[in-house]
Design a protein around this motif. Sequence first.
Motif, PDB file in Angstrom:
ATOM      1  N   ASP A 178      -3.564   4.079   1.771  1.00 34.77           N
ATOM      2  CA  ASP A 178      -3.974   4.294   3.152  1.00 34.77           C
ATOM      3  C   ASP A 178      -3.854   5.799   3.386  1.00 34.77           C
ATOM      4  O   ASP A 178      -2.739   6.332   3.414  1.00 34.77           O
ATOM      5  N   ASP A 212       0.840  -1.196   0.000  1.00 32.12           N
ATOM      6  CA  ASP A 212       0.000   0.000   0.000  1.00 32.12           C
ATOM      7  C   ASP A 212       0.877   1.249   0.000  1.00 32.12           C
ATOM      8  O   ASP A 212       2.073   1.183   0.252  1.00 32.12           O
ATOM      9  N   ASN A 270       1.056   4.956   1.637  1.00 32.77           N
ATOM     10  CA  ASN A 270       0.535   5.772   2.731  1.00 32.77           C
ATOM     11  C   ASN A 270       0.557   7.245   2.356  1.00 32.77           C
ATOM     12  O   ASN A 270       1.611   7.780   2.007  1.00 32.77           O
TER      13      ASN A 270
END
Length: 145
Positions: free
Chosen positions: A85, A51, A53
Amino acid sequence: MNGKIVKILKILEKYSIENLNFKNYFLAAGCLNQTIFNYYHNYDLDYGIEDYNIVYYDEDISYESEDKIIKDLTKGLNKFLLSFDIENEKRVPIWYNKKYGTRRKEYLSVEDAIKRWGTIVTCIGVRFENNKFKVFASYGLNALL
């Protein structure tokens, strides 16, 4: 540099210019240090990145404000087919303390949040300002490099 990261940073810079609640932000943590590790080990630059961030700091701690930013950015970044995220670091201690029963002190800025993350090599963030890289590395880059 990871071409996806550059494209993501350009989208974030444009969004920051257009959105008053998204001024102090960074693309941060694992996507950056993993890209650097991959480079040094001759792996594909995206290898192992689960992911990306995106952290920011906004005094407006309402769920609605954060949700709007999450939805806006998700829509703008969906062409990458990646997991993002996205968090307002001002809100993190609020929900974190409630969820885990801790007494984490509030973050005073996005930089304050980044420097308190769990591992030194993830305490890094980058963004574009006026089409130039701005790097925040609370412990320097030596541990990472």
